[in-house]
Scaffold this active site. Structure first.
Site, short mmCIF file in Angstrom:
data_model
loop_
_atom_site.label_atom_id
_atom_site.label_comp_id
_atom_site.label_asym_id
_atom_site.label_seq_id
_atom_site.Cartn_x
_atom_site.Cartn_y
_atom_site.Cartn_z
N GLY A 228 4.41 16.98 4.90
CA GLY A 228 4.70 18.40 4.77
C GLY A 228 5.98 18.86 5.46
CB VAL A 229 8.59 21.09 4.67
CG1 VAL A 229 9.65 22.02 5.22
CG2 VAL A 229 9.23 19.79 4.16
CB CYS B 18 15.28 43.27 -17.15
SG CYS B 18 17.00 43.75 -17.10
CE1 TYR C 182 9.77 24.84 2.17
CE2 TYR C 182 7.58 23.91 2.39
CZ TYR C 182 8.83 23.91 1.79
OH TYR C 182 9.13 22.96 0.84
CG LEU D 118 -1.84 1.23 1.37
CD1 LEU D 118 -2.66 1.47 0.10
CD2 LEU D 118 -2.77 1.07 2.57
CG ASP D 119 3.23 4.26 -3.05
OD1 ASP D 119 3.32 5.18 -2.24
OD2 ASP D 119 3.88 4.20 -4.12
CB VAL D 120 0.52 6.55 1.93
CG1 VAL D 120 0.01 5.33 2.67
CG2 VAL D 120 1.94 6.90 2.38
N GLY D 121 1.85 7.45 -1.24
CA GLY D 121 2.30 8.60 -2.02
C GLY D 121 3.06 9.62 -1.21
#
Length: 684
Positions: A331-332, A540, A334, A324-327
């Site tokens: 979070g970090v 610029c 910041y 089962l891959d939870v992806g």
């Protein structure tokens, strides 16, 4: 001496004594106030929130320099300012990206430790096997380091494209027995053609363990065909479009209208096609992704709860489910606020692991099915902390705070009026006088446009107007309530600090999606930063600036900075003998690869620092782009350009429009520039 004279003398002596004592008390009081208001490193820690976003890697030492502890709380630290100075003495110019390899090792170890603790806590009967999503930062030294540091944990890789698949196949080490759970996994995501699937399947012959995740229905047919052609039994997975929605900038990565993945009816179609081909046992993995930078733990819980139910249903349908891959999404923080704000998170790594393990454990126990191997693709949480971008300030631009010259009776009436307004400003009338100053400025512009006001007179009005704003802003700072019409005054009065970098190249997300990164001086942190400014880059482009900064309660429009020490020349450049360095932190994820060549500012210099028993060493040096290299990206040949300039100088010599010395200097400068860094060269 008479009695009266003695009494007078005694009184004068007593008065002098009293006056002296009063002076001493005032001096003591002044000293106490000075001590009370003296700026400390604790003040800098609070102002820049370094403990919130930086622990356990970044802090401030007693001399007011940022320090880096690449091994977290288990190793030594480096003075970042001294490190930068040392690198510059090696002729490594700014802007400079410093990667701390040991932070990568620490992040992998912490992530695995959190899952190991959760597995032990809930008596989970299987294991965790993380993979690094290469798209997060594809640079070779980073991927190779992560594979090396991840080896004790069987940490694998995730590829989302054919180029990334090429990297993964050549970087992961083959296993003697890729079918056991001790082998690092290779998760094959993204849209796939026949060549992609064929390459991945054949990689099993060299000892790798690829899992092909079906993103579109046609991919399952290609996988079945190639499997039969080569007699290779694949490990397949399906990526599900969950109804659970993400949050923040990447919230649309999930849901029915998500870009990737299969709907529930499509997943059932995959099951039926594999079943018809007698390959249903090849379906072993369920994958989902609810977006990068998940700021709320509730989203994590909702998604894993839904995915665990889908996993159980696939088992009941006869698939030989094992993974089962939870992806991604871990979070970090910041901004260091520890909230569900889009650049923060209201949970820690252990909370994340606990909730995933607990939800899957409960769902499998209810169905009485075997618990799967848990996989996560946590790229941002692994790489963000390890890179710091260091850049120097080239100069600053400030609005005038006081009128430069006193007024005269002969001044134009509009000048006298706004000058009088400036003199009248106080805490009682500051709001009224602000509007008066604005009105006089607008009238001056109208008079100038009709020819009734000279350029010098208009300049005086504008100078005094800004002085009025400066005086009023000092009053506003002391107020408990800021009127709505004065809310933007601080931003209007902000200094512009010109910095030696390209936002488009080194902080693409800050420009494109308003991502916030911690930015602060890396030295002078025992001094109070009395200036408030925004940062303008070298490009610029009006978007080439940073005017949003992290704050505890919201987002700041200005950043507290120190006055530039060195005297500025007429070109507003700062003497490089007394540089002012700023650091942009947590930029290790996505920024480098997503940067672009706006104005042909190329890749920055990159240094990899590794700790050792003697302190630290430069592990790798990756030189930034030269002008010749970036010109090559847009199909210019440096030698051809140089030859064109040579022909033109020869023609100019013949026409007596240039001297020989000038021609040689032009050619030398042109040729030297072609070999140089695309950023401004310092003389440190």
């Amino acid at each position: 001496m008479g009695g009266q004279a003695k009494a007078k003398l005694a009184q004068e002596s007593e008065n002098l004594k009293i006056a002296l004592q009063e002076n001493l008390r005032e001096i003591a009081k002044s000293d106490q106030q000075e001590i009370a208001t003296e700026w400390t490193i604790e003040d800098s820690e609070h102002l820049y929130r370094i403990k919130g976003w930086g622990e356990p890697y970044f802090s401030i030492n007693t001399v007011g320099h940022v320090t880096v502890s690449p091994e977290g709380d288990r190793g030594g630290s480096l003075d970042l300012y001294e490190l930068v100075e040392s690198l510059r003495r090696r002729n490594i110019g700014l802007p400079l990206l410093i990667r701390f390899s040991d932070i990568l090792a620490d992040r992998i170890e912490r992530l695995n430790a959190c899952f190991a603790k959760a597995i032990a806590r809930y008596n989970y009967p299987n294991v965790y096997r993380g993979v690094y999503p290469i798209k997060c930062n594809q640079h070779r030294h980073i991927v190779e380091s992560l594979v090396r540091y991840g080896k004790p944990f069987q940490f694998g890789l995730e590829a989302g494209s054919k180029p990334e698949l090429m990297i993964a196949l050549a970087t992961l080490e083959p296993a003697e027995n890729p079918q056991n759970n001790q082998s690092p996994l290779l998760i094959c995501n993204g849209y796939k053609d026949r060549e992609y699937i064929e390459t991945a399947l054949l990689a099993t012959r060299i000892g790798l363990k690829p899992i092909i995740v079906i993103e579109q229905l046609k991919e399952v047919d290609i996988a079945i065909e190639i499997s039969r052609q080569f007699g290779i039994k694949p490990i397949l997975g399906v990526r599900a479009k969950l109804s659970s929605k993400g949050i923040g900038r990447w919230g649309n990565s999930s849901g029915e209208r998500a870009k990737f993945g299969l709907t529930i009816p499509e997943i059932l179609a995959v099951v039926h096609r594999l079943q018809a081909s007698e390959m249903l046992d090849c379906l072993q993995l369920l994958h989902y992704h609810v977006g990068s930078q998940i700021s709320s733990i509730t989203v994590v819980k909702d998604a894993i709860r839904e995915a665990a139910q889908i996993y159980g249903e696939l088992v009941n349908l006869g698939a030989s489910m094992q993974y089962l891959d939870v992806g991604g999404g871990l979070g970090v923080d910041y901004d260091g606020s520890k909230t569900n704000f889009y650049v923060s998170k209201n949970y820690n790594m252990q909370n994340y692991a606990n909730d995933i393990v607990a939800e899957v454990q409960e769902a499998c126990a209810e169905r009485n099915i075997a618990a799967p191997v848990l996989i996560s693709e946590s790229g941002r949480a692994i790489t963000a902390h390890h890179s710091v971008l260091i850049f120097d300030v080239l100069g600053s631009s400030e609005v005038p705070r006081t009128p430069s010259l006193p007024g005269t009776e002969k001044e134009h009436l509009i000048v006298r009026n706004i000058r009088e307004t400036y003199n009248l400003i106080n805490e009682e009338n500051y709001q009224e006088t602000f509007h008066d100053a604005m009105q006089f400025k607008e009238e001056a512009i109208s008079l100038f446009n009709f020819g009734y006001l000279s350029l010098k007179e208009r300049a005086k009005v504008e100078e005094i107007y800004w002085a009025c704003c400066g005086k009023i802003s000092e009053i506003v700072k002391k107020q408990d309530y800021v009127p709505d019409d004065l809310e933007d005054l601080e931003k209007i009065m902000a200094s512009i600090y010109y910095v030696n970098l390209s936002v488009f190249q080194s902080a693409a997300d800050a420009w494109a999606i308003d991502q916030l990164f911690p930015i602060m001086p890396i030295h002078r942190l025992t001094e109070e930063p009395t200036q408030k400014g925004i940062l303008a880059d070298l490009t610029c482009d009006s978007d080439g600036k940073i005017d949003k900064f992290i704050d505890l309660k919201d987002v700041k429009d200005v950043l507290e900075l120190h006055p530039l020490k060195a005297e500025q020349s007429s070109s507003n450049n700062v003497d490089s003998k007394d540089p002012y360095y700023l650091g942009m932190f947590l930029v290790g994820a996505y920024q480098e690869i997503m940067g672009n060549l706006h104005n042909l500012f190329g890749d920055t210099n990159v240094v990899h620092i590794k700790m050792n028993p003697k302190g630290h060493q430069i592990e790798y040096l990756v030189k930034g782009d030269t002008i010749t290299e970036v010109l090559g990206y847009v199909q210019y040949n440096g030698e051809d350009l140089l030859e064109t300039i040579r022909h033109r100088t020869e023609q100019a010599l013949q026409d007596n429009r240039i001297t020989l010395e000038e021609a040689q200097l032009l050619l030398q400068d042109y040729e030297r520039s072609l070999r140089r860094y695309t950023y401004l060269v310092d003389s440190h």
